[in-house]
Design a protein around this motif. Structure first.
Motif, PDB file in Angstrom:
ATOM      1  N   UNK A 136      23.088  41.929  52.836  1.00 22.36           N
ATOM      2  CA  UNK A 136      23.549  41.017  53.898  1.00 22.36           C
ATOM      3  C   UNK A 136      24.773  41.545  54.635  1.00 22.36           C
ATOM      4  N   UNK A 137      25.246  42.722  54.234  1.00 22.41           N
ATOM      5  CA  UNK A 137      26.343  43.421  54.928  1.00 22.41           C
ATOM      6  C   UNK A 137      27.708  42.729  54.770  1.00 22.41           C
ATOM      7  N   UNK A 138      27.803  41.788  53.827  1.00 21.60           N
ATOM      8  CA  UNK A 138      29.110  41.166  53.592  1.00 21.60           C
ATOM      9  C   UNK A 138      29.966  42.099  52.735  1.00 21.60           C
ATOM     10  N   UNK A 139      31.265  41.987  52.918  1.00 17.93           N
ATOM     11  CA  UNK A 139      32.191  42.875  52.199  1.00 17.93           C
ATOM     12  C   UNK A 139      32.970  42.069  51.158  1.00 17.93           C
ATOM     13  N   UNK A 140      33.145  42.663  49.982  1.00 19.51           N
ATOM     14  CA  UNK A 140      33.861  41.970  48.904  1.00 19.51           C
ATOM     15  C   UNK A 140      34.825  42.929  48.209  1.00 19.51           C
ATOM     16  N   UNK A 141      35.790  42.337  47.485  1.00 14.54           N
ATOM     17  CA  UNK A 141      36.666  43.137  46.643  1.00 14.54           C
ATOM     18  C   UNK A 141      36.069  43.169  45.258  1.00 14.54           C
ATOM     19  N   UNK A 142      35.905  44.384  44.705  1.00 14.66           N
ATOM     20  CA  UNK A 142      35.270  44.521  43.396  1.00 14.66           C
ATOM     21  C   UNK A 142      36.066  43.782  42.327  1.00 14.66           C
ATOM     22  N   UNK A 143      37.409  43.889  42.379  1.00 21.66           N
ATOM     23  CA  UNK A 143      38.204  43.234  41.326  1.00 21.66           C
ATOM     24  C   UNK A 143      38.066  41.711  41.383  1.00 21.66           C
ATOM     25  N   UNK A 144      38.010  41.141  42.602  1.00 20.65           N
ATOM     26  CA  UNK A 144      37.903  39.674  42.667  1.00 20.65           C
ATOM     27  C   UNK A 144      36.501  39.206  42.253  1.00 20.65           C
ATOM     28  N   UNK A 145      35.472  40.045  42.517  1.00 20.68           N
ATOM     29  CA  UNK A 145      34.118  39.691  42.055  1.00 20.68           C
ATOM     30  C   UNK A 145      34.106  39.573  40.528  1.00 20.68           C
ATOM     31  N   UNK A 146      34.759  40.537  39.875  1.00 17.95           N
ATOM     32  CA  UNK A 146      34.767  40.551  38.400  1.00 17.95           C
ATOM     33  C   UNK A 146      35.596  39.388  37.874  1.00 17.95           C
ATOM     34  N   UNK A 147      36.746  39.169  38.495  1.00 21.95           N
ATOM     35  CA  UNK A 147      37.605  38.082  38.013  1.00 21.95           C
ATOM     36  C   UNK A 147      36.923  36.723  38.205  1.00 21.95           C
ATOM     37  N   UNK A 148      36.232  36.544  39.335  1.00 26.40           N
ATOM     38  CA  UNK A 148      35.540  35.259  39.571  1.00 26.40           C
ATOM     39  C   UNK A 148      34.392  35.102  38.566  1.00 26.40           C
ATOM     40  N   UNK A 149      33.639  36.203  38.316  1.00 23.52           N
ATOM     41  CA  UNK A 149      32.503  36.136  37.400  1.00 23.52           C
ATOM     42  C   UNK A 149      32.965  35.800  35.984  1.00 23.52           C
ATOM     43  N   UNK A 150      34.108  36.392  35.579  1.00 26.97           N
ATOM     44  CA  UNK A 150      34.586  36.170  34.201  1.00 26.97           C
ATOM     45  C   UNK A 150      35.527  34.967  34.126  1.00 26.97           C
ATOM     46  N   UNK A 151      35.642  34.230  35.225  1.00 29.40           N
ATOM     47  CA  UNK A 151      36.533  33.051  35.318  1.00 29.40           C
ATOM     48  C   UNK A 151      37.956  33.401  34.892  1.00 29.40           C
ATOM     49  N   UNK A 152      38.398  34.574  35.302  1.00 27.38           N
ATOM     50  CA  UNK A 152      39.779  34.989  35.054  1.00 27.38           C
ATOM     51  C   UNK A 152      40.002  35.633  33.690  1.00 27.38           C
ATOM     52  N   UNK A 153      38.946  35.718  32.856  1.00 27.17           N
ATOM     53  CA  UNK A 153      39.131  36.258  31.500  1.00 27.17           C
ATOM     54  C   UNK A 153      39.293  37.781  31.516  1.00 27.17           C
ATOM     55  N   UNK A 154      38.739  38.461  32.528  1.00 29.03           N
ATOM     56  CA  UNK A 154      38.827  39.929  32.592  1.00 29.03           C
ATOM     57  C   UNK A 154      39.835  40.306  33.682  1.00 29.03           C
ATOM     58  N   UNK A 155      40.823  41.138  33.284  1.00 26.86           N
ATOM     59  CA  UNK A 155      41.826  41.587  34.260  1.00 26.86           C
ATOM     60  C   UNK A 155      41.328  42.877  34.902  1.00 26.86           C
ATOM     61  N   UNK A 156      40.680  42.749  36.063  1.00 22.61           N
ATOM     62  CA  UNK A 156      40.053  43.921  36.691  1.00 22.61           C
ATOM     63  C   UNK A 156      41.069  44.910  37.232  1.00 22.61           C
ATOM     64  N   UNK A 157      42.332  44.444  37.406  1.00 26.95           N
ATOM     65  CA  UNK A 157      43.333  45.352  37.966  1.00 26.95           C
ATOM     66  C   UNK A 157      43.563  46.559  37.052  1.00 26.95           C
ATOM     67  N   UNK A 158      43.251  46.382  35.751  1.00 23.65           N
ATOM     68  CA  UNK A 158      43.482  47.479  34.797  1.00 23.65           C
ATOM     69  C   UNK A 158      42.321  48.470  34.796  1.00 23.65           C
TER      70      UNK A 158
END
Ligand code: ATP
Length: 459
Positions: free
Chosen positions: A96-118
């Motif tokens: 669909x050509x939408x753009x996302x931030x990989x870290x926020x996708x992971x954080x949203x999926x894990x409901x904040x349990x995974x710190x993607x910044x690391x």
């Protein structure tokens, strides 16, 4: 009294309907992720900024304020590293050509349990594949590899094309403090440790803006840089962690909705970093950051500007580049947290319902509303209003039943309603109604200003 679940939708609706915040460029159908503060919202946000300035500048003897230009010499952004390496990990959905931030996708999926910044880019890609994270827009999993995206807005300066020079809208306010380190130190005769503070606009072409005021492309930051000796820097870092937490608790955010998040992955120059997160309706998210930035910023500006950033200790004559502790909080993001924390839907004993915003009185848009019981009392009521509006933001309302007028003030969080009735004409007394308890007391109108003044302070 019953409570129902708070959603962002309720906050957005209240904000639009009561004059807190409107969509930006509303009559043109809006302009994505821009918001305009209305008559009530501008008071709220200004009061939030005032409370921060009072706490961190006025009451902090070794802190000096500045208001630096938004457009800065482009060399500043080379020195800061923004031109070369500032960037978010972006992924595009091939479907669909939408753009996302990989870290926020992971954080949203894990409901904040995974710190993607690391995580590295490879680790993020692997995580997204393994957990089958799909595009939130179209539901398909068909991602491009992660690439860096520089979110600085670029514009140009100069009247002739040939003279035009690339300039950036600042993506953070702190560079305005670093470039004024020498000026402030000299003109204020400041001695280390001292801090430079600023409140101002920043601009980021965010990949995934959204959640109302939480992440926008234009926002205000309230922040300070504390310049200190290395030996004292970790104590100062700990001190700001405590001060930052106390400030937001004093403003009304509950301890159970706040938590520290220490960063696992640090920038190569940083010695420590943490966020304070707030439990927003969409989950735990960063509210502010506290960073130990070592000597990185001043050293880089020394290198790029050619100006010595050495501080000369007036007692020992020792020369050194001070360490920096940074404390930064978004004014809009904090305003959103305070809106969420203040919101309550109450079912009253008589079965009636009310929405009430329990703001700390210091940040409430209006401190007091003056309400004549009947329209023929308006002359006296306007006289009372005339005295009070010299001291505080004050509302005046004579339209509708007194019950409806109380509800309107509850919805914008006015802590006190003053009712002028027929007794006022005889003995100059008025009724003062408390927003939270709805209790009423009778006071002489001459004592009102002093009574309210005491209760709306922020200490
Ligand atoms: P995030 O991880 O949420 O993108 P950040 O770590 O990039 O934030 P900083 O650069 O440390 O944020 O900025 C300090 C503060 O400024 C943040 O804690 C937040 O309160 C505020 N802020 C940053 N970006 C935005 C934005 N796009 N919209 C609103 N507020 C923001």
């Amino acid at each position: 009294m019953a409570e129902s679940k708070l959603t962002m939708e309720k906050i957005v609706n209240l904000c639009k309907n009561r004059g807190f915040v409107y969509p930006g460029s509303d009559i043109y159908g809006g302009f994505a992720n821009t918001w305009d503060f209305g008559p009530v919202g501008v008071e709220l946000k200004n009061n939030v900024k005032r409370s921060w300035w009072k706490r961190f500048v006025q009451e902090s003897p070794n802190t000096y304020g500045v208001d630096a230009a938004i457009l800065m010499n482009p060399r500043v952004w080379e020195a800061s590293g923004h031109v070369q390496s500032f960037g978010d990990p972006k992924m595009d959905c091939k479907n669909c050509k939408q753009r996302f931030r990989a870290d926020t996708l992971i954080e949203a999926h894990s409901k904040g349990a995974v710190a993607a910044e690391a995580m590295t880019n490879e680790q993020m890609e692997a995580y997204i594949a393994e957990h089958d994270i799909k595009c939130p827009h179209c539901g398909v999993r068909s991602w491009t590899p992660i690439r860096k995206f520089n979110p600085m807005f670029i514009t140009s300066r100069g009247t002739l094309e040939a003279e035009s020079d690339k300039v950036y809208l600042r993506p953070e306010t702190c560079q305005g403090e670093y470039v004024n380190f020498l000026n402030v130190q000299r003109t204020s005769r400041a001695k280390v440790p001292f801090a430079i503070a600023q409140i101002g606009k920043s601009f980021r072409n965010e990949i995934t803006p959204g959640n109302f005021l939480f992440r926008t492309v234009e926002f205000e930051q309230m922040e300070l840089q504390m310049f200190c000796r290395e030996e004292q820097s970790m104590d100062i870092y700990a001190d700001y962690k405590a001060k930052a937490l106390k400030y937001i608790e004093d403003l009304g955010l509950k301890a159970e909705n706040l938590r520290f998040h220490d960063h696992d992955k640090l920038a190569h120059y940083a010695k420590a970093a943490c966020d304070i997160q707030y439990n927003f309706p969409m989950g735990w998210q960063e509210l502010n950051g506290i960073h130990h930035r070592g000597v990185w910023d001043l050293s880089r500006h020394q290198e790029y500007s050619g100006k010595s950033m050495l501080y000369i200790d007036p007692f020992t004559n020792e020369k050194y580049i001070p360490n920096v502790i940074e404390y930064s909080i978004g004014a809009d993001r904090l305003t959103l947290a305070l809106l969420c924390a203040a919101y309550e839907e109450q079912t009253l004993e008589d079965g009636d319902t009310r929405v009430v915003m329990h703001f700390h009185p210091a940040i409430a848009p209006y401190k007091v509303a003056v309400l004549p019981l009947q329209k023929n009392l308006s002359e006296k009521a306007k006289e009372v209003y005339g005295v009070l509006c010299k001291k505080f933001m004050c509302d005046y309302d004579e339209a509708g039943s007194i019950g409806k007028r109380y509800r309107r003030q509850d919805e914008i969080g006015t802590p006190f309603c003053v009712t002028v009735d027929f007794d006022t004409l005889n003995d100059n007394t008025v009724t003062v109604r408390d927003r939270d308890s709805m209790e009423q007391i009778r006071l002489n109108a001459d004592e009102l200003a002093a009574y309210i003044e005491r209760l709306v302070e922020f200490n």
